[in-house]
Write a protein that holds these residues in place. Sequence first.
Motif, PDB file in Angstrom:
ATOM      1  N   ASP A  78       0.833  -1.208   0.000  1.00 47.17           N
ATOM      2  CA  ASP A  78       0.000   0.000   0.000  1.00 47.17           C
ATOM      3  C   ASP A  78       0.864   1.253   0.000  1.00 47.17           C
ATOM      4  N   LEU A  79       0.452   2.222  -0.791  1.00 43.26           N
ATOM      5  CA  LEU A  79       1.082   3.535  -0.821  1.00 43.26           C
ATOM      6  C   LEU A  79      -0.018   4.597  -0.829  1.00 43.26           C
ATOM      7  N   ILE A  80       0.192   5.677  -0.103  1.00 46.96           N
ATOM      8  CA  ILE A  80      -0.787   6.761  -0.119  1.00 46.96           C
ATOM      9  C   ILE A  80      -0.751   7.494  -1.448  1.00 46.96           C
ATOM     10  N   THR A  81       0.432   7.731  -1.973  1.00 49.47           N
ATOM     11  CA  THR A  81       0.578   8.342  -3.291  1.00 49.47           C
ATOM     12  C   THR A  81       1.587   7.535  -4.107  1.00 49.47           C
ATOM     13  N   LEU A 136       4.339   4.162   7.713  1.00 51.80           N
ATOM     14  CA  LEU A 136       3.587   3.201   8.508  1.00 51.80           C
ATOM     15  C   LEU A 136       2.590   2.448   7.637  1.00 51.80           C
ATOM     16  N   VAL A 137       2.017   3.116   6.647  1.00 48.51           N
ATOM     17  CA  VAL A 137       1.103   2.445   5.715  1.00 48.51           C
ATOM     18  C   VAL A 137       1.823   1.325   4.973  1.00 48.51           C
ATOM     19  N   VAL A 138       3.041   1.589   4.514  1.00 47.74           N
ATOM     20  CA  VAL A 138       3.834   0.577   3.808  1.00 47.74           C
ATOM     21  C   VAL A 138       4.135  -0.601   4.734  1.00 47.74           C
ATOM     22  N   ALA A 139       4.573  -0.302   5.949  1.00 43.34           N
ATOM     23  CA  ALA A 139       4.938  -1.361   6.900  1.00 43.34           C
ATOM     24  C   ALA A 139       3.718  -2.205   7.279  1.00 43.34           C
ATOM     25  N   ASP A 140       2.596  -1.557   7.572  1.00 40.72           N
ATOM     26  CA  ASP A 140       1.384  -2.290   7.936  1.00 40.72           C
ATOM     27  C   ASP A 140       0.940  -3.216   6.808  1.00 40.72           C
ATOM     28  N   SER A 141       1.053  -2.724   5.587  1.00 39.40           N
ATOM     29  CA  SER A 141       0.657  -3.529   4.435  1.00 39.40           C
ATOM     30  C   SER A 141       1.493  -4.801   4.333  1.00 39.40           C
ATOM     31  N   ALA A 142       2.805  -4.673   4.532  1.00 39.01           N
ATOM     32  CA  ALA A 142       3.690  -5.842   4.470  1.00 39.01           C
ATOM     33  C   ALA A 142       3.381  -6.825   5.590  1.00 39.01           C
ATOM     34  N   TRP A 174       5.658   0.895  15.914  1.00 36.15           N
ATOM     35  CA  TRP A 174       4.216   1.118  15.838  1.00 36.15           C
ATOM     36  C   TRP A 174       3.534   0.323  14.734  1.00 36.15           C
ATOM     37  N   ALA A 175       4.285  -0.328  13.861  1.00 42.68           N
ATOM     38  CA  ALA A 175       3.677  -1.086  12.767  1.00 42.68           C
ATOM     39  C   ALA A 175       2.810  -2.210  13.313  1.00 42.68           C
ATOM     40  N   SER A 176       1.704  -2.484  12.631  1.00 39.39           N
ATOM     41  CA  SER A 176       0.749  -3.469  13.134  1.00 39.39           C
ATOM     42  C   SER A 176       0.132  -4.273  11.993  1.00 39.39           C
ATOM     43  N   ALA A 177       0.087  -5.575  12.187  1.00 38.26           N
ATOM     44  CA  ALA A 177      -0.564  -6.451  11.213  1.00 38.26           C
ATOM     45  C   ALA A 177      -2.079  -6.416  11.352  1.00 38.26           C
ATOM     46  N   GLN A 178      -2.586  -5.791  12.412  1.00 34.82           N
ATOM     47  CA  GLN A 178      -4.034  -5.750  12.643  1.00 34.82           C
ATOM     48  C   GLN A 178      -4.739  -4.698  11.807  1.00 34.82           C
ATOM     49  N   SER A 179      -3.988  -3.772  11.261  1.00 36.28           N
ATOM     50  CA  SER A 179      -4.606  -2.716  10.467  1.00 36.28           C
ATOM     51  C   SER A 179      -5.335  -3.307   9.266  1.00 36.28           C
ATOM     52  N   GLY A 180      -6.592  -2.946   9.120  1.00 38.50           N
ATOM     53  CA  GLY A 180      -7.395  -3.510   8.043  1.00 38.50           C
ATOM     54  C   GLY A 180      -7.257  -2.793   6.722  1.00 38.50           C
ATOM     55  N   SER A 181      -6.701  -1.584   6.727  1.00 39.50           N
ATOM     56  CA  SER A 181      -6.595  -0.798   5.502  1.00 39.50           C
ATOM     57  C   SER A 181      -5.615   0.343   5.713  1.00 39.50           C
ATOM     58  N   ALA A 182      -5.231   0.960   4.588  1.00 37.62           N
ATOM     59  CA  ALA A 182      -4.350   2.125   4.677  1.00 37.62           C
ATOM     60  C   ALA A 182      -5.008   3.248   5.457  1.00 37.62           C
ATOM     61  N   MET A 183      -6.330   3.378   5.319  1.00 43.05           N
ATOM     62  CA  MET A 183      -7.025   4.444   6.034  1.00 43.05           C
ATOM     63  C   MET A 183      -6.971   4.230   7.546  1.00 43.05           C
TER      64      MET A 183
END
Length: 289
Positions: A78-81, A136-142, A174-183
């Motif tokens: 995931d990337l924001i831009t 953090l979005v990139v890390a959570d996605s991985a 702070w990275a988390s595998a629980q995040s359901g989406s980039a938002m």
Amino acid sequence: MFPSDLWESLHRATCLPARDVLAQVGAAQLKQALAAGLLESPAPGWYALPRVRPTLALAKARRAVLSHQSAAEHHGLDLITRPGAVHLTVPRGRNQRDKDVVLHRTSDRLDLRAGVTDVLETVLDCARTMPFAEALVVADSALRDRRITSEELRRAADQLTGRGARMARRVAQWASAQSGSAMETLVRAAMIEGRVTGWVEQHLIEAGGVRHRTDFAFPARRVVVEAEGYAFHAPVAAFTNDCARYNRLVAAGWTVVRVTWRDLEDPERLCTLLRTVLRRRPRPQVLTV
């Protein structure tokens, strides 16, 4: 018509130098293929099939590796831009410049055959150089896709030195595998940056005889925060179900704060809102007999 062996070689290697192509076709045939759009030249003297991993072809032609945001895009993270330029990493000391290319230099060994940094290194590169929320979005996605583990990320971040190492360790923390989406990640990042504390991610609440998994909850204040990505709520049935869900939470004594993409344009204002809501919610009283 090009020899089938050449097509297979181009698919397998992504990009080939002129000498390898000319070993199988003549110069005139190569020129015709370029004019017809059957081949592309990502860099002088290098050739690739059209629209087949063009950024990777450029990396190989430049004897570099895709890295940072470009590697994240290549790996499907995931990337924001989307990156406006191709990010390449080259050996330190190489002085080259390319239009629309962002060059990073390293003393570490590069896997030129792969042509791209692996997922773990990509996450760390992004964590070193990108704003906290975007990294953090990139890390959570991985983590969410199980491409890496939290332990691997933290261990690798702890071993980093030099510029950006502290930022990378913060992202790993702070990275988390629980995040359901980039938002959801951006909402969490806003609360971290705004020092809003007391929240629990993916908290289960039973209300109206139904168990609800919430994006974020402040159990001590009975406040729920939900990330409202429009795409996930556009269908009428989904919208109706969400309304019923929120009504059950409210009936059970919870305050529901719904966060939209527009709210995330001003994280500071969002955190001010959350602090206001949390202050107005009394702590549950403990009754003793």
